[in-house]
Write an enzyme that holds these catalytic residues in place. Sequence first.
Site, mmCIF file in Angstrom:
data_model
loop_
_atom_site.group_PDB
_atom_site.id
_atom_site.type_symbol
_atom_site.label_atom_id
_atom_site.label_comp_id
_atom_site.label_asym_id
_atom_site.label_seq_id
_atom_site.Cartn_x
_atom_site.Cartn_y
_atom_site.Cartn_z
ATOM 1 N N ARG A 1 13.550 28.259 28.839
ATOM 2 C CA ARG A 1 14.589 27.427 27.962
ATOM 3 C C ARG A 1 14.173 26.105 26.767
ATOM 4 O O ARG A 1 13.428 25.738 27.384
ATOM 5 C CB ARG A 1 15.853 27.283 28.633
ATOM 6 C CG ARG A 1 16.817 27.914 29.584
ATOM 7 C CD ARG A 1 18.024 27.763 29.836
ATOM 8 N NE ARG A 1 18.394 26.361 30.900
ATOM 9 C CZ ARG A 1 19.206 26.109 30.682
ATOM 10 N NH1 ARG A 1 20.182 26.584 30.328
ATOM 11 N NH2 ARG A 1 19.152 24.828 30.603
ATOM 12 N N LEU B 1 11.763 18.573 17.050
ATOM 13 C CA LEU B 1 11.810 17.481 16.453
ATOM 14 C C LEU B 1 10.064 17.864 15.889
ATOM 15 O O LEU B 1 9.864 17.884 16.591
ATOM 16 C CB LEU B 1 11.554 16.213 16.942
ATOM 17 C CG LEU B 1 10.994 15.404 15.977
ATOM 18 C CD1 LEU B 1 11.606 14.782 14.920
ATOM 19 C CD2 LEU B 1 10.019 14.021 16.819
ATOM 20 N N ASP C 1 7.338 19.642 18.697
ATOM 21 C CA ASP C 1 6.997 20.941 18.266
ATOM 22 C C ASP C 1 5.628 19.590 18.071
ATOM 23 O O ASP C 1 5.271 18.952 16.755
ATOM 24 C CB ASP C 1 7.187 21.065 17.119
ATOM 25 C CG ASP C 1 6.163 22.353 17.018
ATOM 26 O OD1 ASP C 1 5.869 23.158 17.221
ATOM 27 O OD2 ASP C 1 5.559 22.043 15.585
ATOM 28 N N TYR D 1 -2.176 17.857 13.402
ATOM 29 C CA TYR D 1 -1.917 16.932 13.105
ATOM 30 C C TYR D 1 -2.206 15.480 13.247
ATOM 31 O O TYR D 1 -1.704 14.416 12.208
ATOM 32 C CB TYR D 1 0.137 16.753 13.248
ATOM 33 C CG TYR D 1 0.752 18.417 12.772
ATOM 34 C CD1 TYR D 1 -0.162 19.148 12.396
ATOM 35 C CD2 TYR D 1 2.194 18.751 13.866
ATOM 36 C CE1 TYR D 1 1.128 20.003 12.048
ATOM 37 C CE2 TYR D 1 2.921 20.079 13.931
ATOM 38 C CZ TYR D 1 2.085 20.726 13.241
ATOM 39 O OH TYR D 1 2.484 22.047 13.101
ATOM 40 N N LYS E 1 -0.974 23.300 19.079
ATOM 41 C CA LYS E 1 -1.396 24.640 18.466
ATOM 42 C C LYS E 1 -2.741 24.448 19.127
ATOM 43 O O LYS E 1 -3.547 23.461 18.341
ATOM 44 C CB LYS E 1 -1.137 24.661 17.220
ATOM 45 C CG LYS E 1 0.302 25.034 17.030
ATOM 46 C CD LYS E 1 0.857 25.009 15.732
ATOM 47 C CE LYS E 1 2.510 24.151 15.555
ATOM 48 N NZ LYS E 1 3.536 22.883 15.997
ATOM 49 N N SER F 1 1.058 32.008 15.530
ATOM 50 C CA SER F 1 2.292 31.070 14.428
ATOM 51 C C SER F 1 1.295 31.435 13.488
ATOM 52 O O SER F 1 0.197 31.883 13.399
ATOM 53 C CB SER F 1 1.547 29.351 14.097
ATOM 54 O OG SER F 1 2.585 28.516 13.435
ATOM 55 N N THR G 1 13.099 9.113 10.329
ATOM 56 C CA THR G 1 13.905 8.209 9.967
ATOM 57 C C THR G 1 15.599 8.767 10.954
ATOM 58 O O THR G 1 15.796 9.496 11.266
ATOM 59 C CB THR G 1 14.905 8.622 8.672
ATOM 60 O OG1 THR G 1 13.693 9.269 7.519
ATOM 61 C CG2 THR G 1 15.935 7.905 8.372
ATOM 62 N N ARG H 1 18.497 10.207 10.679
ATOM 63 C CA ARG H 1 18.358 11.370 9.942
ATOM 64 C C ARG H 1 18.656 12.473 10.898
ATOM 65 O O ARG H 1 18.700 13.882 11.684
ATOM 66 C CB ARG H 1 17.874 11.899 9.087
ATOM 67 C CG ARG H 1 17.618 12.779 8.299
ATOM 68 C CD ARG H 1 16.417 12.936 6.673
ATOM 69 N NE ARG H 1 17.806 12.007 6.023
ATOM 70 C CZ ARG H 1 16.880 11.539 5.431
ATOM 71 N NH1 ARG H 1 15.083 11.175 4.597
ATOM 72 N NH2 ARG H 1 17.193 10.476 3.759
#
Length: 322
Positions: A12, A18, A44, A49, A77, A159, A263, A266
């Site tokens: 699931r 995020l 994620d 990154y 990834k 991806s 933030t 947010r």
Amino acid sequence: MSSFVTLSTGQRMPLVGLGTWKSAPGQVKQAVLAALDSGYRHIDCAAAYSNEQEVGEALALRLGKALRREEVFVTSKLWNTKHHPEDVEEACRTSLSDLGLSYLDLYLMHWPMAFQRGKELMPRREDGSVCYSDTHYRNTWKAMESLVDKGLVKAIGLSNFNARQIDDIISVARHKPVVNQVECHPYLSQQDLLAHCRSVGVAVTAYSPLGSGDRPWASPDEPSLLEDPRLGAIAHKYQKTPAQVILRWHVQRAVVCIPKSVTPSRIQQNLQVFDFSLSDNDMILIESFNRNERFIVPAVERDGKKVWRDAEHPYFPFHDAY
């Protein structure tokens, strides 16, 4: 409506996660903590990154204490310089080590395009062009399958693959791809790709689900999705933010989305999309915003024209219609 999609493995996967792309060092740890504390159960990540160690610091503070490992769905990834079959396991183990985990829930091939092997993320020639490798993504996939066999990852996926490339992988797969993660938002609704993925049992994750207004290469004259007045009118009707309306649109299409924010308020708002539903008419209206506009493929100047940076790579995915 459920807050999960069920993958072909039976796992699931939470519909809202995020995203950590572009989250600066020093910010991403707090963002992950804020997300986990707000109820997110999906993070994620990606080696490219360059912030997985900091994500790992946040996970270490919550997993095994406030949360069990199996409660949080973590994706990473494989980067383009690690496509050679001999490099795949080491790359995965590096991500696991940085994240402080013994397994990943999902491991994606970040792009179908291989770059020259080595430590540099973007290996370049003197003229600035990227050095490519001809390793075929099918061979990379076979190496990724052994990660499932060894228990390092629960599932593997793709991806930035187009429909033809997905079928190519499926034709050789022992472990089928469970997800294709692609740029997707109302200006790039990906209707055809979405239908194709559904037809072959592959879930879709939307990156840049809000149109990535903070992409570093945005020019001032480019349209801002979140400021689209049509979206503003829909948001007003539901007493929600434009971002919440877009995320709800994704969720109602059963598309997983991974909005990035650092933030806390947010981050919290982005998860508050399960307490309302968009009408069929509003879903169709948002669908009509589509302009097949990609924001995330980096462009470069050549002979005074903007062209896609990696368009000459033999496995560049966006020459096909979808």
